[in-house]
Design a protein around this motif. Structure first.
Motif, PDB file in Angstrom:
ATOM      1  N   PRO A 194      18.186 -15.633  14.143  1.00  0.00           N
ATOM      2  CA  PRO A 194      18.165 -14.165  14.009  1.00  0.00           C
ATOM      3  C   PRO A 194      19.312 -13.628  13.168  1.00  0.00           C
ATOM      4  O   PRO A 194      19.156 -12.656  12.433  1.00  0.00           O
ATOM      5  N   GLN A 195      20.482 -14.289  13.258  1.00  0.00           N
ATOM      6  CA  GLN A 195      21.621 -13.830  12.481  1.00  0.00           C
ATOM      7  C   GLN A 195      21.394 -14.034  10.986  1.00  0.00           C
ATOM      8  O   GLN A 195      21.902 -13.275  10.154  1.00  0.00           O
ATOM      9  N   ASP A 196      20.600 -15.078  10.624  1.00  0.00           N
ATOM     10  CA  ASP A 196      20.283 -15.295   9.214  1.00  0.00           C
ATOM     11  C   ASP A 196      19.454 -14.134   8.674  1.00  0.00           C
ATOM     12  O   ASP A 196      19.693 -13.653   7.555  1.00  0.00           O
TER      13      ASP A 196
ATOM     14  N   SER B 235      21.706 -11.191   8.232  1.00  0.00           N
ATOM     15  CA  SER B 235      22.567 -11.347   7.055  1.00  0.00           C
ATOM     16  C   SER B 235      21.818 -10.981   5.784  1.00  0.00           C
ATOM     17  O   SER B 235      22.382 -10.362   4.865  1.00  0.00           O
ATOM     18  N   PHE B 236      20.541 -11.357   5.747  1.00  0.00           N
ATOM     19  CA  PHE B 236      19.750 -10.992   4.568  1.00  0.00           C
ATOM     20  C   PHE B 236      19.615  -9.473   4.462  1.00  0.00           C
ATOM     21  O   PHE B 236      19.799  -8.898   3.380  1.00  0.00           O
ATOM     22  N   ILE B 237      19.299  -8.815   5.591  1.00  0.00           N
ATOM     23  CA  ILE B 237      19.146  -7.358   5.579  1.00  0.00           C
ATOM     24  C   ILE B 237      20.452  -6.691   5.162  1.00  0.00           C
ATOM     25  O   ILE B 237      20.464  -5.737   4.374  1.00  0.00           O
TER      26      ILE B 237
ATOM     27  N   ASP C 173      10.583 -12.027  16.732  1.00  0.00           N
ATOM     28  CA  ASP C 173      11.093 -10.870  16.003  1.00  0.00           C
ATOM     29  C   ASP C 173      12.617 -10.837  16.111  1.00  0.00           C
ATOM     30  O   ASP C 173      13.163 -10.739  17.216  1.00  0.00           O
ATOM     31  N   PRO C 174      13.355 -10.930  14.987  1.00  0.00           N
ATOM     32  CA  PRO C 174      14.822 -10.953  15.060  1.00  0.00           C
ATOM     33  C   PRO C 174      15.421  -9.676  15.651  1.00  0.00           C
ATOM     34  O   PRO C 174      16.568  -9.699  16.120  1.00  0.00           O
ATOM     35  N   TRP C 175      14.664  -8.565  15.645  1.00  0.00           N
ATOM     36  CA  TRP C 175      15.216  -7.293  16.109  1.00  0.00           C
ATOM     37  C   TRP C 175      14.505  -6.755  17.352  1.00  0.00           C
ATOM     38  O   TRP C 175      14.666  -5.594  17.715  1.00  0.00           O
ATOM     39  N   GLU C 176      13.706  -7.610  17.986  1.00  0.00           N
ATOM     40  CA  GLU C 176      13.073  -7.302  19.276  1.00  0.00           C
ATOM     41  C   GLU C 176      12.369  -5.935  19.262  1.00  0.00           C
ATOM     42  O   GLU C 176      12.623  -5.072  20.099  1.00  0.00           O
TER      43      GLU C 176
END
Length: 739
Positions: A39-41, A44-46, A83-86
């Motif tokens: 999720p941190q990857d 980082s992209f965003i 979903d990385p942002w739930e």
């Protein structure tokens, strides 16, 4: 109920976003399986995208990642992931990323948009205006001349399409051909491609019987005219058995026997018609065969430019062949070679990568004259080819787009929605009508205020465009074009690149390399206009931002927020404006007048005299003595620290400045301290004729105040000291005639 599939545009847009994500991951060494990212990857992209994009754009990347998550199970090479942002809204994720990148909180729309640097902005606008005002009239006239010439070229004859022939009529044609004892069936002289020796050449025979109109009289096709085809074959085989044959060899049989090639008479000219057209064209001595003036990648010098010749002789007719290997074109080749030998030619330079009709060159008498860097004046073009004209038309279109966008603050979509007859008035001022398409399905027609040069650019774009309604469209209405609209980023890059490659010929300055896009026009112009009084409300109206707080809002403030590039530019503009104020003093000084009094007057006079001597000593500058811009440039160089004031002007020199004496040592020498100014005593101070009324008015006020009987003695003493300082200036003004 089945879900409605996504629109094609949405799919392609999402794929483009995923491509950016995948490339970023490869650069970071995260692996090609996007599903295995942490999720941190993803975060980082965003965050990497949030550094130079507005939050709405960043939100599209969040939505693209979520779209990939939905289909990951059926995409090869992507492991399903969470979903990385739930399920947090994409807008919230994007806003937080942008706010973190900016180091601020609030509505950040527009803040992530870079301005165009002044050193790029001004040359770009000047080049665009030069194309609109100076070059466009020539270019559009040349286009019209080429079109008139094209209209005079021969057009292919409109041939009637053959009516469909029935199977009965084809049967009758076979019987009629076989009934003539002189007709012989072509047969293979030896085995060829599986056909035994002595067997009929069915394809060749079909073209012989129908004069090239049909190749399938004897073709066996499952379930289609099988009985008729077998009957035709049987009749032919009967003639073969009777010895009515003509042996021939392989693929060359048809040409050796004079069998016409297959062609649809409704679409192509026959060989005889092509020959007749060439013979008639060459009979006119004014018609010349175009040949190459020099070797190019298509042929040697002196050889015909075949594509141009076919266009001149046969127009756009299909089926034109001047190939030496084709038997049907032998007569044409002989006629062309005979004309070449007789000297009925005209040599044309085709250029490195150009040939054919597009290399045709037209002289350009009466082209606009430009001033070049060496001081000479000459026409900007003496001749132009059709291919070069296409590039120039594209330059005019790009110039109109750049200038209208920069001067009106319209978005790309709004620019491309401008239609013909869109210039009108709005509250008594010129305006252009278009449609605000951003996040508005209703697409309302709105108005943007414009200046007269923008109206002129719109008129040029109207003349350029072939489209019945819209101004910005492909250059030609050809099959496969999208109708209206252009790729603005490509057009801007093309314009800058062409200006820099041909600026010496055009008399224009170089546009420094840099990233320039249409959305940056709005931001840059907002920074420039934000310095004007009440600009926030005006900007809110022109930018079409939502009405908040008396028609101005945080978004508008963000667009007009100053950046370091333009802060320096405005400082230079202030210096130049101050120099322009000195121009009239320079003219008076040239006539020997005393233009100022005060402690710094001697320095001012010496500086003005130095500028006059510099101009008089240089012949080129002396020739430009009436040019205020040249004078202002010299004055700005001579008085770099000039500060204009209401009661005096300050030629700031820190060691001599009275206002600096009370400041701490570390703060001295940075800028004049207006509140501590001593205009009558400071050696940086000069007073001109325009300041005189204020000084005389103060002198009268002080005299009146000094006569007041109830004035306290300390206060009277202060008034008299101030009156003494003022009279030192007013006395000098009267004595020198500056009053």
């Amino acid at each position: 109920m089945l879900a409605e599939p996504a629109a094609f545009g949405t799919v392609t847009h999402t794929c483009q976003k995923l491509q950016v994500i995948w490339r970023w991951g490869c650069e970071q060494g995260l692996g090609q399986d996007l599903g295995r990212w942490d999720p941190q990857d993803w975060q980082s992209f965003i965050e990497s995208q949030a550094t130079d994009r507005e939050w709405r754009t960043v939100a599209t990347y969040v939505n693209g990642i979520r779209m990939l998550r939905k289909v990951a199970a059926v995409v090869t090479g992507v492991t399903p992931f969470e979903d990385p942002w739930e399920d947090e809204p994409a807008a919230h994720v994007a806003r937080k990323a942008v706010e973190a990148a900016l180091g601020s909180v609030g509505d950040s729309e527009g803040l992530s948009t870079e301005t165009i640097a002044p050193e790029t902005w001004w040359p770009l606008l000047r080049a665009a205006w030069a194309y609109i005002r100076t070059f466009a009239p020539d270019i559009l006239d040349w286009r019209d001349a080429f079109e008139r010439e094209l209209a005079q070229l021969p057009q292919p004859p409109v041939l009637e399409r053959l009516r469909p022939v029935s199977a009965d009529e084809l049967d009758e044609a076979v019987k009629r051909w076989l009934a003539d004892p002189c007709n012989r069936v072509p047969v293979h002289a030896r085995e060829w491609m599986g056909a035994p020796e002595g067997s009929p050449m069915w394809l060749t025979l079909s073209k012989m019987i129908t004069d090239g109109a049909n190749m399938h009289l004897f073709a066996r096709r499952k379930g289609r005219l099988a009985a008729r085809v077998e009957a035709r074959r049987a009749a032919v085989l009967k003639a073969v058995a009777q010895g009515r044959v003509q042996p021939a060899y392989g693929a060359s049989a048809g040409s050796r026997m004079g069998v016409p090639a297959y062609q649809s008479k409704g679409r192509k000219l026959s060989a005889r018609e092509l020959d007749d057209a060439l013979r008639k064209w060459l009979a006119d001595p004014d018609n010349k065969i175009p040949v190459r003036a020099a070797d190019d990648r298509y042929g040697k010098a002196g050889t015909p430019i075949v594509s141009m010749l076919t266009r001149l002789v046969w127009g756009k007719a299909r089926g034109v062949n001047v190939d030496r290997r084709a038997i049907t074109s032998r007569a044409r080749i002989e006629m062309i070679e005979k004309a070449l030998a007789a000297g009925q030619v005209v040599a044309l330079g085709s250029g490195k990568d150009r040939a054919g009709w597009r290399a045709r060159v037209m002289p350009c008498p009466g082209a606009a004259t430009v001033s070049l860097a060496d001081g000479s004046n000459r026409p900007w073009r003496t001749q132009i080819s059709y291919d070069e004209l296409t590039d120039e038309l594209r330059m005019v279109r790009a110039a109109c787009y750049v200038f209208i966008g920069a001067m009106s603050m319209m978005r790309d979509s709004e620019l491309q929605e401008i239609q013909r007859d869109s210039v009108t008035t709005h509250f008594g001022s010129p305006a252009v009508a278009s449609r605000k398409t951003k996040k508005d399905p209703a697409r309302p027609e709105l108005l943007w205020w414009i200046i007269e040069p923008v109206a002129e650019a719109i008129a040029v774009a109207e003349r350029l465009s072939w489209h019945p309604t819209h101004l910005f469209a492909p250059l030609e209405a050809t099959q496969g074009t999208r109708g209206r609209g252009i790729e603005s980023s490509n057009e801007i890059d093309f314009f800058i690149r062409k200006i820099n490659s041909s600026r010496d010929r055009l008399g224009l300055e170089k546009i420094p390399d840099g990233y320039v896009r249409s959305h940056m026009f709005r931001r840059t112009m907002s920074v420039i206009t934000s310095r004007e009084p009440d600009s926030e409300i005006a900007l809110g109206l022109q930018l079409k931002h939502a009405a908040r707080r008396a028609l101005a809002n945080h978004t508008t403030q963000a667009y007009g927020q100053m950046d370091t590039k333009w802060a320096k530019e405005f400082d230079r503009q202030l210096e130049h404006a101050a120099a322009l104020r000195l121009v009239e003093l320079l003219k008076a000084r040239r006539n020997g007048e005393i233009v100022a009094v005060g402690p710094g007057a001697a320095r001012l006079h010496a500086g003005l005299d130095k500028v006059i001597d510099t101009m008089d000593a240089d012949p080129q500058l002396r020739a430009q003595i009436a040019d205020e811009q040249v004078e202002a440039t010299l004055l700005a160089s001579e008085f770099p620290e000039l500060h204009l004031g209401t009661i005096n002007h300050c030629m700031f020199d820190a060691p001599q400045a009275e206002c600096q004496s009370e400041l701490p040592a570390g703060q001295r020498g940075q800028a004049p301290l207006i509140g501590a100014c001593e205009p009558a005593r400071c050696r940086n101070s000069v007073i001109t004729r325009k300041h005189a009324p204020i000084w005389f008015a103060e002198e009268e006020d002080l005299k009146t105040m000094a006569k007041e009987p109830r004035l306290a003695p300390p206060r009277r003493e202060a008034v008299l000291i101030r009156l003494d300082d003022v009279q030192r200036i007013t006395r000098a003004l009267r004595e020198e005639g500056a009053a």
